[in-house]
Design an enzyme around this catalytic site. Structure first.
Site, mmCIF file in Angstrom:
data_model
loop_
_atom_site.group_PDB
_atom_site.id
_atom_site.type_symbol
_atom_site.label_atom_id
_atom_site.label_comp_id
_atom_site.label_asym_id
_atom_site.label_seq_id
_atom_site.Cartn_x
_atom_site.Cartn_y
_atom_site.Cartn_z
ATOM 1 N N ASP A 8 0.889 -1.172 0.000
ATOM 2 C CA ASP A 8 0.000 0.000 0.000
ATOM 3 C C ASP A 8 0.926 1.220 0.000
ATOM 4 O O ASP A 8 2.117 1.117 0.294
ATOM 5 C CB ASP A 8 -0.852 -0.052 1.288
ATOM 6 C CG ASP A 8 -1.513 1.263 1.611
ATOM 7 O OD1 ASP A 8 -2.244 1.774 0.737
ATOM 8 O OD2 ASP A 8 -1.276 1.799 2.713
ATOM 9 N N ASP A 10 -0.153 5.180 0.851
ATOM 10 C CA ASP A 10 -0.388 6.226 1.863
ATOM 11 C C ASP A 10 -0.542 5.617 3.249
ATOM 12 O O ASP A 10 -1.425 4.803 3.477
ATOM 13 C CB ASP A 10 -1.623 7.043 1.473
ATOM 14 C CG ASP A 10 -1.396 7.790 0.163
ATOM 15 O OD1 ASP A 10 -2.150 7.541 -0.788
ATOM 16 O OD2 ASP A 10 -0.428 8.549 0.083
HETATM 17 C C1 XBP Z 1 -5.029 6.422 0.593
HETATM 18 C C2 XBP Z 1 -6.240 7.052 0.044
HETATM 19 C C3 XBP Z 1 -6.088 8.109 -1.006
HETATM 20 C C4 XBP Z 1 -5.353 9.315 -0.444
HETATM 21 C C5 XBP Z 1 -5.603 10.550 -1.282
HETATM 22 O O1 XBP Z 1 -4.660 5.451 -0.351
HETATM 23 O O2 XBP Z 1 -7.336 6.669 0.392
HETATM 24 O O3 XBP Z 1 -7.388 8.503 -1.388
HETATM 25 O O4 XBP Z 1 -5.864 9.599 0.852
HETATM 26 O O5 XBP Z 1 -5.175 10.312 -2.617
HETATM 27 P P1 XBP Z 1 -3.819 4.110 0.085
HETATM 28 P P2 XBP Z 1 -6.163 10.677 -3.840
HETATM 29 O O6 XBP Z 1 -3.750 4.032 1.608
HETATM 30 O O7 XBP Z 1 -4.605 2.978 -0.544
HETATM 31 O O8 XBP Z 1 -2.458 4.326 -0.532
HETATM 32 O O9 XBP Z 1 -6.688 12.059 -3.564
HETATM 33 O O10 XBP Z 1 -5.282 10.620 -5.066
HETATM 34 O O11 XBP Z 1 -7.213 9.611 -3.811
HETATM 35 MG MG MG Z 2 -2.937 3.265 3.328
#
Ligand code: XBP
Ligand code: MG
Length: 255
Positions: A8, A10
């Site tokens: 993953d 973020d």
């Molecule tokens: C985290 C999310 C993303 C980010 C914002 O993704 O839910 O939506 O918060 O990015 P993950 P965007 O943990 O799956 O990496 O605005 O591009 O969606």
């Molecule tokens: Mg995440």
């Protein structure tokens, strides 16, 4: 037999939400003359909804902001999110958000051991390549055989779509791979795709329900910033490929 690690982004590769995405959203609202401002606490609640466009739509619905007709609403959300992505990419290019402790070490260890790498994320693809390029150098993008991101699948996490897409692109079965996540939504998506899952929680997700995960850690850790959980339970400082293999072969349990 472990063949690939699926990460993953973020909250897992880097702590991008509180001072990265949240700041970019607020800047986009201000750029658009809107008086919306997501505090750290509000954003923590909004993170229950994955996907930036979906998160804005959810905010509009639950905060009773003036109703727009559907077509207007969708174009407003698309415009705001495009602006936010520009802001986030510019923020990453101005001051790279560092990878979490142990991430670079484990990526390099995995590559040396011939393990394949992939990404399964809800965020926008450009956010991933910019994060990697600024944290590890442009060539690091090619370390990943598959980068599954954002709208490439119809349903975002907690749906398993993105993990199923990445497994299909890798041509591997879930039993040969290991997922690395930080949140409840991510854990549900990975487990529903049949993947054993390692959690490294963070300030926003430390109280999430991580039952059924193979391992729940404060961080992957490295020599100068060890994992407290691993020190307490296994007298180890950080999660290595060897330690992963021993834990998965049930040679050792965490508690
Ligand atoms: C985290 C999310 C993303 C980010 C914002 O993704 O839910 O939506 O918060 O990015 P993950 P965007 O943990 O799956 O990496 O605005 O591009 O969606
Ligand atoms: Mg995440």
């Amino acid at each position: 037999m472990l063949k690939a690690f699926i990460f993953d982004v973020d909250g897992t590769l880097a702590d991008t939400e509180r001072y990265g995405h949240r700041v970019a959203f607020n800047q986009a609202f201000e750029d658009s003359g809107l008086d919306w401002a997501w505090s750290e606490a509000t954003y923590g609640e909004l993170l229950a909804v994955t996907g930036g466009k979906e998160r804005i739509a959810h905010y509009l619905k639950t905060r009773g902001k003036p109703e727009h007709d559907r077509a207007d609403l969708e174009s407003l959300i698309a415009r705001l999110h495009a602006r936010k992505t520009e802001n986030y990419v510019a923020l990453l290019e101005r001051s790279a958000i560092p990878l979490r402790s142990g991430v670079q070490r484990l990526l390099q260890e995995a590559r040396e051991r011939g393990l394949r790498l992939a990404i399964a994320t809800t965020t926008t693809p450009r956010n991933v390549t910019t994060l990697l390029a600024n944290a590890l150098g442009k060539e690091s993008i090619d370390w990943f055989d598959v980068i599954g991101a954002g709208d490439i699948v119809p349903h975002k996490k907690p749906a398993a779509d993105i993990y199923r897409y990445v497994l299909q692109q890798l041509g591997l079965g879930a039993e040969d791979c290991l997922a690395f996540e930080d949140s409840l939504n991510g854990k549900i998506a990975a487990l529903d795709a049949g993947l054993k899952t390692v959690i490294t929680y963070n300030g926003y997700t430390e109280n999430d329900d991580f039952s059924e995960a193979a391992l729940v850690l404060d961080r992957l850790g490295d020599a100068n910033k060890p994992s407290r959980v691993l020190q307490q339970s296994l007298q180890q400082d950080y999660l290595s490929v060897d330690l992963i293999e021993r834990i998965l072969q049930q040679k050792i349990g965490l508690n």
